[in-house]
Design an enzyme around this catalytic site. Sequence first.
Site, short mmCIF file in Angstrom:
data_model
loop_
_atom_site.label_atom_id
_atom_site.label_comp_id
_atom_site.label_asym_id
_atom_site.label_seq_id
_atom_site.Cartn_x
_atom_site.Cartn_y
_atom_site.Cartn_z
N SER A 116 0.81 -1.22 0.00
CA SER A 116 0.00 0.00 0.00
C SER A 116 0.85 1.27 0.00
O SER A 116 1.63 1.48 -0.91
CB SER A 116 -0.95 -0.05 1.19
OG SER A 116 -1.87 1.00 1.12
N HIS A 117 0.73 2.05 1.05
CA HIS A 117 1.39 3.35 1.12
C HIS A 117 2.77 3.27 1.75
O HIS A 117 3.42 4.29 1.94
CB HIS A 117 0.51 4.30 1.92
CG HIS A 117 0.11 3.69 3.23
ND1 HIS A 117 -0.78 2.64 3.30
CD2 HIS A 117 0.51 3.92 4.49
CE1 HIS A 117 -0.91 2.27 4.56
NE2 HIS A 117 -0.15 3.03 5.31
N ASP A 280 -2.40 6.41 -3.44
CA ASP A 280 -1.25 5.76 -2.79
C ASP A 280 -0.64 4.68 -3.68
O ASP A 280 -0.98 4.56 -4.86
CB ASP A 280 -1.66 5.18 -1.44
CG ASP A 280 -2.57 3.97 -1.59
OD1 ASP A 280 -3.34 3.94 -2.57
OD2 ASP A 280 -2.52 3.07 -0.74
N ASP A 282 -0.96 1.48 -4.16
CA ASP A 282 -1.79 0.53 -4.90
C ASP A 282 -3.12 1.12 -5.35
O ASP A 282 -4.01 0.39 -5.80
CB ASP A 282 -2.04 -0.72 -4.05
CG ASP A 282 -2.73 -0.40 -2.74
OD1 ASP A 282 -2.50 0.68 -2.19
OD2 ASP A 282 -3.52 -1.24 -2.25
N ASP A 284 -5.70 2.54 -3.80
CA ASP A 284 -6.99 2.45 -3.11
C ASP A 284 -7.27 3.65 -2.21
O ASP A 284 -8.40 3.84 -1.79
CB ASP A 284 -7.13 1.12 -2.34
CG ASP A 284 -6.06 0.90 -1.30
OD1 ASP A 284 -5.14 1.73 -1.21
OD2 ASP A 284 -6.14 -0.12 -0.58
N ARG A 285 -6.27 4.47 -1.94
CA ARG A 285 -6.51 5.63 -1.07
C ARG A 285 -6.69 6.90 -1.90
O ARG A 285 -6.24 6.98 -3.04
CB ARG A 285 -5.34 5.84 -0.12
CG ARG A 285 -5.19 4.74 0.86
CD ARG A 285 -4.15 5.08 1.91
NE ARG A 285 -4.13 4.02 2.90
CZ ARG A 285 -3.74 4.16 4.15
NH1 ARG A 285 -3.31 5.34 4.57
NH2 ARG A 285 -3.77 3.15 5.00
N LYS A 379 -11.38 -0.25 -1.22
CA LYS A 379 -11.51 1.19 -1.34
C LYS A 379 -10.88 1.60 -2.66
O LYS A 379 -10.10 0.85 -3.24
CB LYS A 379 -10.87 1.90 -0.15
CG LYS A 379 -9.42 1.59 0.08
CD LYS A 379 -9.03 2.01 1.48
CE LYS A 379 -7.63 1.52 1.79
NZ LYS A 379 -7.39 1.38 3.22
C1 G1P Z 1 -4.25 1.53 8.26
C2 G1P Z 1 -5.48 2.39 8.39
C3 G1P Z 1 -6.72 1.57 8.10
C4 G1P Z 1 -6.59 0.91 6.73
C5 G1P Z 1 -5.29 0.12 6.66
C6 G1P Z 1 -5.06 -0.46 5.27
O1 G1P Z 1 -4.31 0.49 9.21
O2 G1P Z 1 -5.58 2.98 9.67
O3 G1P Z 1 -7.85 2.40 8.16
O4 G1P Z 1 -7.67 0.06 6.49
O5 G1P Z 1 -4.20 0.97 6.98
O6 G1P Z 1 -4.95 0.52 4.31
P1 G1P Z 1 -3.54 0.55 10.62
O7 G1P Z 1 -2.10 0.81 10.33
O8 G1P Z 1 -4.14 1.70 11.38
O9 G1P Z 1 -3.84 -0.79 11.24
ZN ZN Z 2 -3.34 1.24 -0.37
#
Ligand code: G1P
Ligand code: ZN
Length: 546
Positions: A116-117, A280, A282, A284-285, A379
Site C-alpha cells: 500500500s502506502h 497511494d 496501490d 486504493d486511497r 476502497k
Molecule cells: C491503516 C489504516 C486503516 C486501513 C489500513 C489499510 O491500518 O488505519 O484504516 O484500512 O491501513 O490501508 P492501521 O495501520 O491503522 O492498522
Molecule cells: Zn493502499
Amino acid sequence: MSTLDITDVSFPPYVDQRPGTAGLRKKVSVFSQPHYVEMFTQAVFSTLKLPAGSRLVIGGDGRYFNSEAIQRLMAVAVANGVSEIIVGQHGLLSTPAASHLIRLRHAAAGFILTASHNPGGPSGDFGLKFNTPTGGQAPEHVTDEVFRISQQQTGYRRADLPHVDLSRTGITRLAGLVVEVVDPVADYAVLMESLFDFQRIADWLRAGHRIRFDAMHAVTGPYARRILVERLGAPLDSLRHAEPLPDFGGLHPDPNPIDAAGLVAESRGAGAPDLLAASDGDGDRNMILGPDTFLSPCDSVAVMLANVTRIPGYREGVPGVARSMPTSRALDVVAASLGLPCYETPTGWRFFCNLLEAGRIGLCGEESFGTSSAHCREKDGLWAVLFWLNLLAVDGRSLPGILRDHWARFGRHHYQRWDYVVPDAGRANELMEALRRLLPALQGTNPAGGIIDTADDFHYRDPVDASESAHQGVRLIFSNGARIVYRLSGTGTAGATLRVYLERHVTLPGEIVLSTPAALTPLGELAAQIARIAHHTGLSAPTGMI
Ligand code: G1P
Ligand code: ZN
C-alpha cells in the site's frame, strides 16, 4: 494435453507469516528470503483448497520485487489447482481494479502484491494480500487459518513453469495452463464510465476548470492518464509523478498532507486548481484538496452521501452506509437525516465487505483516506476523485463552498489523528493494557469539561455472519460530542504505532470556522494525559499528525 511437472519442495516453516490489517506485509529483505513467497502462497492455497481448473487474478502496485514475486507465486498457484491466470500487464493492477477484475471474471481468488502506502525499493516494504471471489479481502478466520498452516507446513508444491512474459497483453497457453496478460486499466475505465457522467466532467474541464492529480510514482499513473487525460480531456500537465517506479522515486506513496506536501502547497493561494488529489502505492486511497482547503476523508464520505443521488451510478440512492469505528461521525449525522442505517465497523476495509455483499450498504469510508461504494470490494482512490469531479461538475459551487454549506447544515466534525511511533512494541502494548484496565474507572468521570458517557474497548459483531472481533480500539465518548479513540496500527513492519483519533462535533458558526488544531489540541493533550503516553513511551508529543 500435457501438464507441467510438479515438484514437492521441502522447507521448514517460517513462523512470522501472520497477515495484518491488509495482508502480509514485511520488509523486502524478509520477503526475499529463500522460499518465503512460495511458503506463504502454499499456506494460502492449503487453506483455500481450490478445485482443479480454478481461475486466479494477479497484479501488484509495481514496487520493487513485484515481478519476481509474481513469477514465484504463479508456480505455486499452478501446482495447487490453478489452470487459468489473469495478470496485469507488467504485473500491474491497482487494488480496486484487481477487485473489479476478480468479480468480473468470476475468479476463484486474487492475489494483490502491495504494501500500500509503505515505502518501496530494496530497503522498503513488500506485501501480499489475497482476495476471495467477491473481490474482497479474505476474512479474519481465513487469514488466521493461513497463519496456523504457515507455522506447521514443511514445504510447498511448485510447477515447473517457464518465465512468463508479462510485458505484452495477450493469451499464452502452456501445457494445460492459460495465462492472460490484460491491460490493467481497460475494464476499470469501463466501470468508472458506467458510474459517472463523463460528459459533464469533460464539459466542466473544457470550461476552464483545472485539476491536479499526484500518482506519487505508484500504480495510478496509467489509470489517471487514460481516464483523466485521454478520456476526460484534462491537460497532460494535470498529472504529477505519473510514471510507476519500483521505488516510487524515493517518495513515500502515502496521500496525506505530510507525504504529499508538494500538492498541498499547490492548493494554496491564487490560481490554485479547482480540485487536487493524490492516491497511494496501490491506488486504493485518496486525498482530496480544493483551493486553500483540505477535505477530511471523514467529511468527504459524508458529503458524498448527502449528494449521492446526483451522481448517475447512484440515482436510486444507497441502502445504508458504514464507516470504520475511528472515522468521525460526520457520516452518521447525514445518514440519520436520510433515515438510513449507518454501520460502525472495526478498522480495515474487509469489515465492509460482508455489508456490501449483503446489499446492506452502498457507500463506506475510513478516516485513513479510504472511500468506496458497492462497485468493487476495496476502497478506490480514483473513484473518489471522479465522484468529486462529477459533483463539482453538476453542482456549480466550488469544493470549499460545498463543504462550508455542508457544515452549516449538519455541523462540523473537527477531526485529527495523532500518531506516536513507538520503537519498542512491548511498551505500546503495555500502554493499551493499562488503558483497558482503567476503563471502568473512567466511565462517568468529567475530565476537562466533558462527561465520559462511554469508556469501552470496541467489540464488533458482524451483522451478516455473526463473527466477533474483540479489542478493536479503546473509545472514550463524551456527552458534549467529543470522542477519543486509541488503537495500535496493524500494518507496520517494525515497532508499533499508537494512533489517537480526536473528534469534536460543533454547530456554532464561531466553532465551525475554528482551525482544526485550535479545536482539538486540548482534547489531544487530555488524551495523552489519560493514557499516560509520555510515561509509557517516553514521547512527549506525537510523531505525526494527520
Ligand atoms: C491503516 C489504516 C486503516 C486501513 C489500513 C489499510 O491500518 O488505519 O484504516 O484500512 O491501513 O490501508 P492501521 O495501520 O491503522 O492498522
Ligand atoms: Zn493502499
